[in-house]
Design a protein around this motif. Structure first.
Motif: not given
Length: 248
Positions: A224-228
């Motif tokens: 999620l951190a990377l996708a954001a």
């Protein structure tokens, strides 16, 4: 060798670590230039807070478990409230380091010398982390894709930052995505991030169902951190932000 003036605070997020937190706090307080250790008791059901306080830490308690990123935020805010004229550097340590927390000086030194804005630990002795490799690869590959920088141990929570760097990394990524998000955000903003080898170690993760659940949460939060932080998502967010109001 002269002892440096106190300029660094240690922040330790902790949940159910009564068996190790005392030794970790005691070791952290021995670090040159450290005059404050803040333990954030993140909804523990054991005596983590009491043991930490007895060892010399200031304790902040979350009545319920809010996750690592929230604990880091609470600890940093507690330090800010205690800072006077000069904001302290922030050294984040895991609660289960025990006596090896005393080996954290290589993380502090480059920040103290003005050579880095954030340091990330490289453990000289690697412990067995069952099934942990897939999360590490996800974080390492994602950071390299988004910034061009390749981290050796991208999930290592042992980090020292200037206060300015910490504020630039906020808001922190949720939960276990905090280290990955912090690294990407600071590199993108031009802050200097370096790795430092340390003789530290913590509890190895096992292979039981609790360990598997922990890794699943890590995988989710790092993803999620990377996708954001993907460029397309950044652009979409910018487009959705309301325009700034102009004052006449």
């Amino acid at each position: 060798m002269a002892v440096p003036e106190p300029d660094t605070a240690v922040v330790i997020p902790a949940k159910d670590e009564a068996d190790r937190i005392g030794a970790t706090v005691t070791a952290a307080l021995k670090l040159p230039g450290v005059d404050l250790v803040v333990v954030v008791d993140d909804g523990s059901s054991d005596e983590t807070g009491r043991v930490a306080r007895a060892a010399g830490a200031r304790v902040v308690r979350h009545s319920r478990n809010r996750g690592k990123a929230a604990a880091m935020e609470s600890g940093a805010e507690a330090v800010r409230l205690l800072d006077e004229d000069h904001p302290r550097h922030l050294l984040f340590l895991d609660a289960d380091l025990g006596e090896t927390a005393a080996a954290a000086l290589p993380l502090i030194a480059p920040v103290r010398a003005g050579e880095a804005d954030m340091t990330i630990a490289k453990f000289a002795t690697r412990v067995k982390l069952g099934g942990h490799g897939i999360v590490v690869r996800l974080a390492r590959d994602g950071i390299k894709r988004l910034t061009g920088w390749e981290a050796t141990q991208p999930l290592n929570g042992q980090r020292c930052l200037t206060r300015a760097a910490f504020e630039a990394a906020r808001p922190l990524a949720h939960g276990f995505g905090v280290e990955t998000g912090m690294t990407v955000d600071l590199l993108r903003k031009g802050f200097r991030v370096v790795e430092a080898e340390v003789e530290m170690s913590h509890r190895a993760t096992g292979t039981d169902w609790r360990a598997q659940l922990h890794r699943a949460k890590q995988l989710r939060d790092v993803g999620l951190a990377l996708a954001a932080r993907e460029p397309a998502v950044d652009q979409a967010r910018a487009a959705l932000r309301p325009p700034r109001r102009r004052h006449p």
